[in-house]
Motif scaffolding. Structure first.
Motif, PDB file in Angstrom:
ATOM      1  N   GLU A   1       0.824  -1.209   0.000  1.00 45.78           N
ATOM      2  CA  GLU A   1       0.000   0.000   0.000  1.00 45.78           C
ATOM      3  C   GLU A   1       0.861   1.264   0.000  1.00 45.78           C
ATOM      4  O   GLU A   1       0.533   2.237  -0.681  1.00 45.78           O
ATOM      5  CB  GLU A   1      -0.945  -0.022   1.203  1.00 45.78           C
ATOM      6  CG  GLU A   1      -2.006  -1.114   1.083  1.00 45.78           C
ATOM      7  CD  GLU A   1      -2.890  -1.235   2.307  1.00 45.78           C
ATOM      8  OE1 GLU A   1      -2.667  -0.497   3.299  1.00 45.78           O
ATOM      9  OE2 GLU A   1      -3.810  -2.084   2.290  1.00 45.78           O
ATOM     10  N   LYS A   2       1.955   1.265   0.714  1.00 47.24           N
ATOM     11  CA  LYS A   2       2.826   2.444   0.727  1.00 47.24           C
ATOM     12  C   LYS A   2       3.446   2.669  -0.647  1.00 47.24           C
ATOM     13  O   LYS A   2       3.527   3.811  -1.122  1.00 47.24           O
ATOM     14  CB  LYS A   2       3.919   2.306   1.782  1.00 47.24           C
ATOM     15  CG  LYS A   2       4.808   3.556   1.891  1.00 47.24           C
ATOM     16  CD  LYS A   2       5.767   3.463   3.051  1.00 47.24           C
ATOM     17  CE  LYS A   2       6.684   4.687   3.120  1.00 47.24           C
ATOM     18  NZ  LYS A   2       5.934   5.930   3.437  1.00 47.24           N
ATOM     19  N   GLN A   3       3.896   1.600  -1.271  1.00 50.10           N
ATOM     20  CA  GLN A   3       4.514   1.730  -2.590  1.00 50.10           C
ATOM     21  C   GLN A   3       3.537   2.283  -3.628  1.00 50.10           C
ATOM     22  O   GLN A   3       3.957   2.966  -4.571  1.00 50.10           O
ATOM     23  CB  GLN A   3       5.058   0.380  -3.050  1.00 50.10           C
ATOM     24  CG  GLN A   3       6.293  -0.071  -2.280  1.00 50.10           C
ATOM     25  CD  GLN A   3       6.766  -1.452  -2.685  1.00 50.10           C
ATOM     26  OE1 GLN A   3       5.996  -2.277  -3.194  1.00 50.10           O
ATOM     27  NE2 GLN A   3       8.043  -1.733  -2.449  1.00 50.10           N
ATOM     28  N   ARG A   4       2.251   2.013  -3.433  1.00 48.59           N
ATOM     29  CA  ARG A   4       1.234   2.495  -4.372  1.00 48.59           C
ATOM     30  C   ARG A   4       0.517   3.740  -3.858  1.00 48.59           C
ATOM     31  O   ARG A   4      -0.486   4.155  -4.410  1.00 48.59           O
ATOM     32  CB  ARG A   4       0.232   1.372  -4.663  1.00 48.59           C
ATOM     33  CG  ARG A   4       0.849   0.322  -5.582  1.00 48.59           C
ATOM     34  CD  ARG A   4       0.229  -1.031  -5.438  1.00 48.59           C
ATOM     35  NE  ARG A   4       0.915  -1.993  -6.310  1.00 48.59           N
ATOM     36  CZ  ARG A   4       2.112  -2.540  -6.015  1.00 48.59           C
ATOM     37  NH1 ARG A   4       2.716  -2.226  -4.885  1.00 48.59           N
ATOM     38  NH2 ARG A   4       2.680  -3.374  -6.854  1.00 48.59           N
ATOM     39  N   ARG A   5       1.057   4.295  -2.770  1.00 46.58           N
ATOM     40  CA  ARG A   5       0.507   5.514  -2.158  1.00 46.58           C
ATOM     41  C   ARG A   5      -0.983   5.361  -1.825  1.00 46.58           C
ATOM     42  O   ARG A   5      -1.765   6.290  -1.942  1.00 46.58           O
ATOM     43  CB  ARG A   5       0.735   6.722  -3.073  1.00 46.58           C
ATOM     44  CG  ARG A   5       2.208   6.995  -3.328  1.00 46.58           C
ATOM     45  CD  ARG A   5       2.433   8.310  -4.043  1.00 46.58           C
ATOM     46  NE  ARG A   5       3.850   8.554  -4.263  1.00 46.58           N
ATOM     47  CZ  ARG A   5       4.705   9.063  -3.367  1.00 46.58           C
ATOM     48  NH1 ARG A   5       4.255   9.374  -2.167  1.00 46.58           N
ATOM     49  NH2 ARG A   5       5.979   9.259  -3.657  1.00 46.58           N
ATOM     50  N   THR A   6      -1.337   4.143  -1.398  1.00 42.72           N
ATOM     51  CA  THR A   6      -2.702   3.883  -0.948  1.00 42.72           C
ATOM     52  C   THR A   6      -2.795   4.206   0.540  1.00 42.72           C
ATOM     53  O   THR A   6      -2.051   3.633   1.346  1.00 42.72           O
ATOM     54  CB  THR A   6      -3.069   2.403  -1.164  1.00 42.72           C
ATOM     55  OG1 THR A   6      -2.922   2.081  -2.547  1.00 42.72           O
ATOM     56  CG2 THR A   6      -4.490   2.133  -0.712  1.00 42.72           C
ATOM     57  N   PRO A   7      -3.659   5.119   0.941  1.00 44.79           N
ATOM     58  CA  PRO A   7      -3.763   5.470   2.364  1.00 44.79           C
ATOM     59  C   PRO A   7      -4.107   4.251   3.217  1.00 44.79           C
ATOM     60  O   PRO A   7      -4.941   3.423   2.828  1.00 44.79           O
ATOM     61  CB  PRO A   7      -4.892   6.509   2.394  1.00 44.79           C
ATOM     62  CG  PRO A   7      -4.932   7.073   1.013  1.00 44.79           C
ATOM     63  CD  PRO A   7      -4.586   5.926   0.102  1.00 44.79           C
ATOM     64  N   HIS A   8      -3.457   4.146   4.353  1.00 41.68           N
ATOM     65  CA  HIS A   8      -3.772   3.065   5.310  1.00 41.68           C
ATOM     66  C   HIS A   8      -3.725   3.649   6.713  1.00 41.68           C
ATOM     67  O   HIS A   8      -2.853   3.323   7.518  1.00 41.68           O
ATOM     68  CB  HIS A   8      -2.827   1.873   5.152  1.00 41.68           C
ATOM     69  CG  HIS A   8      -1.379   2.220   4.954  1.00 41.68           C
ATOM     70  ND1 HIS A   8      -0.848   2.608   3.743  1.00 41.68           N
ATOM     71  CD2 HIS A   8      -0.334   2.235   5.823  1.00 41.68           C
ATOM     72  CE1 HIS A   8       0.445   2.833   3.879  1.00 41.68           C
ATOM     73  NE2 HIS A   8       0.780   2.628   5.140  1.00 41.68           N
TER      74      HIS A   8
ATOM     75  N   ASP B   1       2.491   7.372   8.680  1.00 40.98           N
ATOM     76  CA  ASP B   1       1.821   6.641   7.601  1.00 40.98           C
ATOM     77  C   ASP B   1       0.490   6.055   8.053  1.00 40.98           C
ATOM     78  O   ASP B   1      -0.460   5.960   7.269  1.00 40.98           O
ATOM     79  CB  ASP B   1       2.710   5.489   7.105  1.00 40.98           C
ATOM     80  CG  ASP B   1       3.858   5.943   6.221  1.00 40.98           C
ATOM     81  OD1 ASP B   1       3.890   7.136   5.840  1.00 40.98           O
ATOM     82  OD2 ASP B   1       4.722   5.101   5.914  1.00 40.98           O
TER      83      ASP B   1
END
Length: 282
Positions: free
Chosen positions: A28-35, A64
């Motif tokens: 998710e971080k690599q794809r800039r998906t908020p978590h 993050d």
């Protein structure tokens, strides 16, 4: 899991669960998906000494996840006075939701956790570095697919990293060849688990290894192409940075294995995030 102080307190299934969550958070971080799983939560960091990679991972990881991190003073813990440890733990845990301690004696860590009303995370004590080991295991699993049948050569110095890494590798069923006898993470007494063999010579320990692990302060000789050529064809070289190139490993070996070494450093962020989530959302 109320606290996370040693890798030895986890069994293989729990380690896999943490690594699975770390994999997801990395994706998710690599794809800039908020978590934003920890919105409104505050992490207190108690640094026993200056830190770079671990502190960055704690602060960035909490950000993050939607929370925040603050620094808490370590002065009251350094003298190892029981009453001051108890007072600090009970006080700090009223201010924040989770506390990470780093570079303090493991006895202080245990005493602090016993008095804290919030989860305590070991960012590395004098006897155990469980977050670092989870990052190592994450990197090994990413590269090798599983732990089955793997041989780990530990060529680093004795201390927290060796205690936790060897315990973690054995928990996952790996064979361990080591140049330093491991100790228990909790009290520094000799590790009595089976599955590891002590060697006196770096070349012998590295023979047939799937992973060679070293770190600053290693005194077993330089890991060069002659040593790595004795390992498996797809050999991984991992290093607890900062690296002393031309010291414990050659410039060429570092260059050849820089990708996995930097993956290992990055993965510490993801396993710390997974631990924060596990500890605060259980």
């Amino acid at each position: 899991m109320k606290h996370f102080l040693t890798i030895s307190e986890l069994h293989a299934k729990q380690i896999h669960e943490i690594l699975n969550l770390a994999d997801q958070l990395k994706y998710e971080k690599q794809r800039r998906t908020p978590h934003l799983l920890l919105q409104g939560k505050t992490l207190g960091i108690v640094p026993g000494s200056s830190s770079s990679r671990t502190r960055i991972c704690l602060e960035v990881g909490m950000y993050d996840l939607g929370g925040q991190a603050v620094s808490l003073p370590a002065d009251s813990l350094r003298d190892q006075d029981g009453s001051r440890i108890r007072e600090s733990a009970q006080c700090y845990s009223r201010f924040v939701d989770i506390i990470a301690l780093r570079a303090l004696p493991h006895t202080v860590l245990g005493a602090f956790a016993a008095e804290s009303s919030v989860p305590v995370l070991n960012g590395a004590s004098d006897l155990a570095d469980p977050c670092g080991t989870l990052a190592d295991l994450m990197t090994i699993r990413e590269r090798c697919g599983s732990f089955a049948g793997l041989r780990l050569c530990y060529a680093g110095p004795a201390g927290a990293a060796s205690n936790s890494l060897i315990a973690g590798a054995l928990a996952m069923g790996m064979e361990v060849a080591t140049l330093t006898a491991p100790c228990r993470e909790t009290d520094g007494e000799p590790l009595l688990l089976k599955g590891w063999t002590l060697f006196e010579n770096l070349a012998d320990a590295a023979a047939g290894a799937d992973i060679i692990y070293t770190g600053p302060g290693a005194t077993w000789g330089e890991i060069d192409n002659t040593i790595t050529s004795a390992g498996a064809q797809d050999l991984l070289v991992l290093h607890k940075q900062p690296a002393n190139r031309g010291g414990e490993l050659s410039e060429q070996v570092f260059a050849d294995h820089a990708q996995e070494i930097y993956d290992q450093a990055e993965n510490k962020l993801h396993v710390i995030k997974a631990l924060l989530v596990k500890l605060l959302r259980q």
